[in-house]
Design a protein around this motif. Structure first.
Motif, PDB file in Angstrom:
ATOM      1  N   ALA A   8       0.724  -1.256   0.091  1.00 22.69           N
ATOM      2  CA  ALA A   8       0.094  -0.111  -0.009  1.00 22.69           C
ATOM      3  C   ALA A   8       0.982   1.245   0.025  1.00 22.69           C
ATOM      4  CB  ALA A   8      -0.817   0.120   1.392  1.00 22.69           C
ATOM      5  N   TRP A   9       0.315   2.164  -0.650  1.00 21.15           N
ATOM      6  CA  TRP A   9       0.876   3.624  -0.631  1.00 21.15           C
ATOM      7  C   TRP A   9       0.655   4.389   0.687  1.00 21.15           C
ATOM      8  CZ3 TRP A   9       2.051   6.786  -5.620  1.00 21.15           C
ATOM      9  CH2 TRP A   9       2.948   7.843  -5.282  1.00 21.15           C
ATOM     10  N   GLU A  21       5.754   4.448   1.215  1.00 28.57           N
ATOM     11  CA  GLU A  21       5.386   3.904  -0.329  1.00 28.57           C
ATOM     12  C   GLU A  21       5.107   2.570  -0.725  1.00 28.57           C
ATOM     13  OE1 GLU A  21       6.357   5.778  -4.404  1.00 28.57           O
ATOM     14  OE2 GLU A  21       6.985   7.229  -3.312  1.00 28.57           O
ATOM     15  N   ASN A  22       5.814   1.738  -0.182  1.00 32.23           N
ATOM     16  CA  ASN A  22       5.658   0.484  -0.019  1.00 32.23           C
ATOM     17  C   ASN A  22       5.265  -0.180   1.197  1.00 32.23           C
ATOM     18  OD1 ASN A  22       5.296  -2.144  -0.978  1.00 32.23           O
ATOM     19  ND2 ASN A  22       7.394  -2.588  -1.662  1.00 32.23           N
ATOM     20  N   GLY A  23       4.119   0.078   1.836  1.00 31.05           N
ATOM     21  CA  GLY A  23       3.609  -0.112   3.040  1.00 31.05           C
ATOM     22  C   GLY A  23       2.829  -1.163   3.577  1.00 31.05           C
ATOM     23  N   TRP A  24       2.869  -1.420   4.682  1.00 32.44           N
ATOM     24  CA  TRP A  24       1.885  -2.381   5.001  1.00 32.44           C
ATOM     25  C   TRP A  24       1.330  -2.150   6.535  1.00 32.44           C
ATOM     26  CZ3 TRP A  24       2.792  -4.410   9.987  1.00 32.44           C
ATOM     27  CH2 TRP A  24       4.156  -4.224  10.504  1.00 32.44           C
ATOM     28  N   LEU A  25       0.081  -2.644   6.966  1.00 32.10           N
ATOM     29  CA  LEU A  25      -0.746  -2.148   7.999  1.00 32.10           C
ATOM     30  C   LEU A  25      -1.363  -3.584   8.550  1.00 32.10           C
ATOM     31  CD1 LEU A  25      -2.309   1.205   8.669  1.00 32.10           C
ATOM     32  CD2 LEU A  25      -3.826  -1.046   8.836  1.00 32.10           C
ATOM     33  N   ARG A  26      -1.326  -3.579   9.910  1.00 34.93           N
ATOM     34  CA  ARG A  26      -1.961  -4.728  10.594  1.00 34.93           C
ATOM     35  C   ARG A  26      -3.105  -4.500  11.528  1.00 34.93           C
ATOM     36  NH1 ARG A  26       1.935  -8.313  14.291  1.00 34.93           N
ATOM     37  NH2 ARG A  26       1.078  -6.565  15.808  1.00 34.93           N
ATOM     38  N   ILE A  27      -4.278  -5.040  11.152  1.00 34.03           N
ATOM     39  CA  ILE A  27      -5.225  -4.666  11.842  1.00 34.03           C
ATOM     40  C   ILE A  27      -5.835  -6.072  12.683  1.00 34.03           C
ATOM     41  CG2 ILE A  27      -8.002  -4.049  11.674  1.00 34.03           C
ATOM     42  CD1 ILE A  27      -6.872  -3.098   8.861  1.00 34.03           C
ATOM     43  N   ILE A  49      -4.257  -8.649   2.108  1.00 34.69           N
ATOM     44  CA  ILE A  49      -5.002  -7.987   0.896  1.00 34.69           C
ATOM     45  C   ILE A  49      -3.632  -7.134   0.486  1.00 34.69           C
ATOM     46  CG2 ILE A  49      -6.429  -6.126   0.235  1.00 34.69           C
ATOM     47  CD1 ILE A  49      -8.239  -6.994   2.584  1.00 34.69           C
ATOM     48  N   ASP A  50      -3.559  -7.500  -0.724  1.00 34.14           N
ATOM     49  CA  ASP A  50      -2.329  -6.894  -1.714  1.00 34.14           C
ATOM     50  C   ASP A  50      -3.072  -5.673  -2.221  1.00 34.14           C
ATOM     51  OD1 ASP A  50      -0.715  -5.845  -3.576  1.00 34.14           O
ATOM     52  OD2 ASP A  50      -0.297  -7.756  -4.415  1.00 34.14           O
ATOM     53  N   CYS A  51      -2.581  -4.406  -2.009  1.00 34.44           N
ATOM     54  CA  CYS A  51      -3.229  -3.061  -2.359  1.00 34.44           C
ATOM     55  C   CYS A  51      -2.846  -2.603  -3.410  1.00 34.44           C
ATOM     56  CB  CYS A  51      -3.297  -1.989  -1.170  1.00 34.44           C
ATOM     57  SG  CYS A  51      -4.030  -2.472   0.323  1.00 34.44           S
ATOM     58  N   GLN A  52      -1.928  -3.390  -4.151  1.00 32.91           N
ATOM     59  CA  GLN A  52      -1.448  -3.297  -5.402  1.00 32.91           C
ATOM     60  C   GLN A  52      -0.716  -1.716  -5.653  1.00 32.91           C
ATOM     61  OE1 GLN A  52      -5.346  -4.986  -7.200  1.00 32.91           O
ATOM     62  NE2 GLN A  52      -3.690  -5.934  -8.529  1.00 32.91           N
ATOM     63  N   ALA A 363      -9.308   1.168  13.429  1.00 34.49           N
ATOM     64  CA  ALA A 363      -8.936   1.079  12.056  1.00 34.49           C
ATOM     65  C   ALA A 363     -10.268   1.481  11.217  1.00 34.49           C
ATOM     66  CB  ALA A 363      -8.752  -0.627  11.698  1.00 34.49           C
ATOM     67  N   ASP A 364     -10.079   2.984  11.129  1.00 34.18           N
ATOM     68  CA  ASP A 364     -11.053   3.564  10.132  1.00 34.18           C
ATOM     69  C   ASP A 364     -10.213   3.831   8.836  1.00 34.18           C
ATOM     70  OD1 ASP A 364     -12.712   3.301  12.290  1.00 34.18           O
ATOM     71  OD2 ASP A 364     -13.554   5.444  12.220  1.00 34.18           O
ATOM     72  N   LEU A 365     -10.330   3.346   7.817  1.00 35.88           N
ATOM     73  CA  LEU A 365      -9.302   3.616   6.711  1.00 35.88           C
ATOM     74  C   LEU A 365     -10.082   3.494   5.385  1.00 35.88           C
ATOM     75  CD1 LEU A 365      -8.213   0.629   5.633  1.00 35.88           C
ATOM     76  CD2 LEU A 365      -7.011   0.830   7.597  1.00 35.88           C
ATOM     77  N   ILE A 366      -9.676   4.115   4.337  1.00 34.73           N
ATOM     78  CA  ILE A 366     -10.051   3.821   2.834  1.00 34.73           C
ATOM     79  C   ILE A 366      -8.763   3.496   1.678  1.00 34.73           C
ATOM     80  CG2 ILE A 366     -12.097   5.490   3.000  1.00 34.73           C
ATOM     81  CD1 ILE A 366     -10.415   7.606   1.872  1.00 34.73           C
ATOM     82  N   ARG A 367      -9.155   2.807   0.958  1.00 28.01           N
ATOM     83  CA  ARG A 367      -8.332   2.595  -0.175  1.00 28.01           C
ATOM     84  C   ARG A 367      -8.791   3.283  -1.509  1.00 28.01           C
ATOM     85  NH1 ARG A 367      -7.145  -3.513  -2.746  1.00 28.01           N
ATOM     86  NH2 ARG A 367      -5.994  -2.823  -4.579  1.00 28.01           N
ATOM     87  N   ILE A 368      -7.656   3.677  -2.188  1.00 23.66           N
ATOM     88  CA  ILE A 368      -7.935   4.770  -3.421  1.00 23.66           C
ATOM     89  C   ILE A 368      -7.158   4.283  -4.411  1.00 23.66           C
ATOM     90  CG2 ILE A 368      -7.971   6.965  -4.145  1.00 23.66           C
ATOM     91  CD1 ILE A 368      -7.949   8.039  -1.378  1.00 23.66           C
ATOM     92  N   SER A 369      -7.747   3.555  -5.464  1.00 18.38           N
ATOM     93  CA  SER A 369      -7.394   3.227  -6.769  1.00 18.38           C
ATOM     94  C   SER A 369      -6.753   4.162  -7.430  1.00 18.38           C
ATOM     95  CB  SER A 369      -8.571   2.519  -7.520  1.00 18.38           C
ATOM     96  OG  SER A 369      -8.007   2.258  -8.937  1.00 18.38           O
ATOM     97  N   LEU A 370      -5.548   3.901  -8.112  1.00 19.68           N
ATOM     98  CA  LEU A 370      -4.684   4.703  -8.995  1.00 19.68           C
ATOM     99  C   LEU A 370      -4.840   4.308 -10.177  1.00 19.68           C
ATOM    100  CD1 LEU A 370      -1.698   5.082  -6.690  1.00 19.68           C
ATOM    101  CD2 LEU A 370      -3.795   6.554  -6.576  1.00 19.68           C
TER     102      LEU A 370
END
Lengths: 441, 441
Positions: A8-9, A21-27, A49-52, A363-370
Motif C-alpha cells: 500500500a502507498w 510508499e511500499n507500506g503494510w498495516l496490520r489490523i 490483502i495486496d493493495c497493488q 482501524a478507520d481507513l480507505i483504499r483509493i485506486s490509482l
C-alpha cells in the motif's frame, strides 16, 4: 480476526506526515496494531490483502451534514428564495421518520462510496439518523436539532429537549454512534434557550454540542439588532462558547470574533461548496487555523452542497484560501488532507481514536485506486488527492476493522433499494412543487 | 452505417433547451439525422443502443488546454515561484516531440474518459499534438504557440511562423483537426509580432487565433508601463482584436476592456480552476456574457488545473459567479451546461457543426450513467450535471459518428501504454527536480 494490508502507498497523516510508499498495516479486531514500510510480517491466519500500490489513508471525516436532507438534493437550484418557497413548506408537510430514514440511508451509501467514514450530523428525528448510521457501519455524531421555526419534530423547546433525552438514552455507550445536542443557530434559538443548552451541556460532558454560527448577513443583523453585538459574542454570553463546541460555517467573522473563538477553544466545520453555491462568502480558514482553531471540512446537506464526499470540497476550500490571499501558497494540499482527516477528527473530539493511521488507533481507513489516467503522473500524493482524485476512485472503506465497502461494493446497505426509496420521496416532492408553482413548471 | 440510440434522457442544448425524457436519436455516418421523444422509428440494419434512461447530451467542448503539459500534472503544487523554479527549466531541457506526444496522448485519454469531445489546444511542437489528437478521434483546434521566452521549439519568431506554416500545411482540410496560430500573450509576443500575426491571420481566414489575455497583474503592469494602456487595448492596436479571436482567462478587465471586446466580437475561454488555484482572481463571466460575448469553459493545462474534464470546472465557475454577486441566482446550472457545449462551440467557431443535438449537426455526443446514488434524486438534470456528476459517470463518447469510448473502454488509444509513457517522462522530471532542489527533497 487479523487483517494485513500489504503493498500500500500508506499516507499515515500522523504528526510527521509519514508516508510509506511500499507500506503494510496490520489490523486486529477494531484496532491498528502495527504498520511499516519494511517487509510485511508473517501473520498466520490473517486475511492478507495486496493493495497493488494504491493509496491507503485514514477514512475521511465529514464534520457537518444534514443526512436526512439528501432527498432534497438539487431541488430549487439557483433560486434565491428556495428556502421559503420550497424547502420549509416541504419540510413541514413531509419530514417524518420514514423520510429521514430514506435520506439518511442514501447519504450513508454515498459517503461510504466516497471515502467518508465519520460524519457529524444535525437534523430532525435524529434517533432515526442514529439507527440508520449504526446499521450502515459509519462512525457518526448525531445531533438532534433545536429551533424556533416550527420544525417538523418539535413544537416547543420542551419537546425538543425531550427528543434529545431520548436520543442520549438510546445511544449511550454505543461504540460508533455518539448522541449530540444541536441548537440550530443563535438567531433560531435565542439567548435563553442557548443558556439552557449550555447548562444541559455542563451536566452531559460526553455529549458534543453542534451549531451553525456566523453563517449569513441576516444572522449578523439579528445579533446587532437584538443584542448590539456579534453573533459570536451572543453565543459567548449564553455560556455556549466552550471547548469542543462544533461551529459550522463561520463566514461572517471579524478578528475580535476569531480571538473569542480561539480563547474558548471551539472547533470549526467549514463548508466551502455550500457557502460558495449560496454566494454567501468565503470562510477565513487560514486565519482560523493560524489562531490555533482546528478546522474540519463539511459537505453540509445535499440541498446546499449537493454531494457528501469530501473530494468535492477539496478544490473549493483550497481555491478560496488562495483567492483570499492572491497567492498559490496558502492551504497547501497536505493541509487540506489533514483537515479532511486528523483535523476533522479533532473538531469532533475524536482525534485520540481516529483521523490517522497509527498503532493503537481505530482501524478507520480507505483504499483509493490509482487506475485512472487522470491521476498521473503523481509528483505529490496530496496534490493528486486534492486536485485530481474523485470519490469514485475509492474502492474500499473500513470502520473499526469492519469492511463497509469492498471493491466498490457496499456491504452494509442495499444500494438499489436505498435509491428507490429516495426516488419515491422525490416523486412526492415533485408533485408538491407543481402545486406550489401553480401547476406551471 | 446507421446508429439508433433509444430510451435516452436527451438533453439537446438546442435554442429552446428541449429535453426528451424518453428520447431517441438517429445517426447516419457522421451526422445526426433525426431525434424525438415519441416512439423510435424502425431502422432496418441499424445498430440499436438502449440507453436505459441515461443522459445523452452533446460532447463537451474544452476551449483552452495545453495537452502536452499533462506530464507536469501536480508538479510544484502550492509553490509560488514554480514557473521559474521548475517548469521553465524542465520545459527548456526536456520538451521535445516525444514528450509532447506522451502528454497529449494522456490528455486525450483523460478527456475522452471525462466527456470532452472537442478541445482547443496551444503548445509547442503542435503538429505532434494534431497527430495524436487525430489518432485519438477527438475534434481539435491545435495552436502552435509563438513566444519570446526561449520556448523549446523556436529560437525566433521566424522559426515560430515556419512551424505554423508546417502545421497549416499538414492539417489543411482535415475533417476533425483544425490548425491554429497562438501568440502566447501580449507581453510575451509584443506589439510588432502581434501586428504580424494580425496580418498573417487576415491572409488565412480559416485559421483560428488563440491567445492568453488579461491573465495576470504582471500583464496589466506590462501594458501600462510599455504602452500606457490596458492589455486589451494593446491587442486592439495590434489589429488582433477581431471577430472570433479566442481569448483565454480574461481576469483583469475593466468595463472599457469588456466594451472593446464586445465591439470586436471576440470569444472568451474561462478557466476557473486554474485561476482559482493560482489565486489570480475571478473572471467576470456574467458581465462578459451580458455584453454578448460567448464564454466557453477551459481546463487550462493540467499543471494549472490538474484535470482536463469540464465537470471539475462546473462548481467553480458557478460558485465564482454567485460569490461575485452575493446571490444563488447568477449563472444557473443550465447556463453552465450551455457554456460547456453550444457556447463553447461558438467560442471555437464550430457552433454550426457541433455543440447541440440537432438534425444536420455532427454526431458528437456522450452518454452519462445515472447509476451512482450520488446523482439522486434528480429534480433538474442540469443541477445534477453541474453539482453532482463526475467525469467517471461518462460511459460512452462519440465524435462525428465514431465511438471513441464504449462502456468506459476507450477504443482509440491503449490506456496502459499511454499512462506508462507519461510515467516514464515523470521519472525524468523527478530526477531533475532533485537536482534543482539540491538533492534535498
Amino acid at each position: 480476526m487479523t487483517i494485513l494490508l500489504t503493498n500500500a502507498w500508506l499516507l499515515t497523516i500522523d504528526a510527521a506526515m509519514n508516508v510509506h510508499e511500499n507500506g503494510w498495516l496490520r489490523i486486529e479486531g477494531d484496532t491498528i496494531t502495527a504498520l511499516g514500510s519494511d517487509a510485511p510480517p508473517e501473520v498466520p491466519g490473517a486475511q492478507v490483502i495486496d493493495c497493488q500500490g494504491d493509496f491507503v489513508m485514514p477514512g475521511m471525516v465529514n464534520t457537518h451534514c444534514h443526512m436526512g436532507m439528501t432527498v432534497f438534493r438539487g431541488l430549487g437550484e439557483d433560486v434565491d428564495d428556495r428556502l421559503y418557497r420550497y424547502i420549509l413548506p416541504l419540510e413541514r408537510k413531509f419530514v417524518d421518520r420514514q423520510m429521514v430514514r430514506a435520506g439518511t440511508a442514501l447519504s450513508a451509501l454515498e459517503m461510504i462510496q466516497g471515502g467518508v467514514t465519520t460524519v457529524a450530523d444535525m437534523y430532525y428525528f435524529e434517533t432515526e439518523v442514529g439507527r440508520v448510521a449504526a446499521a450502515s457501519g459509519l462512525r457518526a455524531i448525531v445531533g438532534q436539532t433545536l429551533a424556533d421555526f416550527d420544525p417538523p419534530d418539535h413544537k416547543s423547546f420542551e419537546e425538543g429537549f425531550a427528543l434529545i433525552e431520548e436520543l442520549v438514552a438510546e445511544f449511550a455507550g454505543h461504540p460508533l454512534v455518539t448522541p449530540s445536542i444541536a441548537p440550530h443557530a443563535p438567531y433560531s434559538t435565542g439567548l435563553a434557550v442557548m443558556e439552557r443548552v449550555a447548562r444541559w451541556s455542563a451536566d452531559h460532558p460526553g455529549v458534543p454540542v453542534q451549531m451553525h454560527l456566523a453563517e449569513s448577513d441576516l444572522e449578523v443583523k439579528w445579533a446587532r439588532d437584538t443584542h448590539q453585538t456579534s453573533t459570536v459574542e451572543v453565543t459567548r454570553q449564553a455560556g455556549l462558547l466552550k471547548p469542543g463546541l462544533i461551529c459550522a460555517h463561520c463566514l461572517q467573522l471579524d478578528d475580535a470574533d476569531i480571538a473569542l473563538m480561539a480563547e474558548a477553544r471551539v472547533c470549526v466545520a467549514t463548508n466551502p461548496r455550500s457557502n460558495g453555491k449560496a454566494g454567501r462568502g468565503i470562510a477565513p480558514v487560514e486565519k482560523l487555523r493560524a489562531a490555533g482553531l482546528p478546522v474540519g471540512i463539511g459537505s453540509d446537506g445535499a440541498m446546499s452542497g449537493n454531494t457528501l464526499d469530501l473530494f468535492s470540497q477539496f478544490a473549493p476550500v483550497s481555491m478560496f484560501a488562495k483567492l483570499l490571499a492572491g497567492s498559490r501558497k496558502p492551504l497547501p494540499a497536505s493541509s487540506v488532507i489533514r483537515m479532511a482527516t486528523i483535523e476533522g477528527a479533532r473538531v469532533l473530539g475524536l482525534s485520540e481514536k481516529i483521523g490517522s493511521l497509527e498503532v493503537g488507533k481505530q482501524a478507520d481507513l480507505i483504499r483509493i485506486s490509482l487506475a485512472a489516467p487522470r491521476l498521473h503522473p503523481i509528483y505529490d500524493p496530496y496534490s493528486a488527492l486534492v486536485f485530481a482524485a474523485m470519490p469514485t476512485d475509492v474502492t474500499d472503506a473500513m470502520v473499526a476493522g469492519r469492511w463497509l465497502m469492498r471493491d466498490r461494493s457496499v456491504e452494509t446497505l442495499e444500494p438499489a433499494r436505498v435509491v428507490a426509496d429516495a426516488m419515491q420521496v422525490a416523486a412526492t416532492f415533485k408533485a408538491e412543487m407543481r402545486e406550489i408553482d401553480g401547476g406551471a413548471r
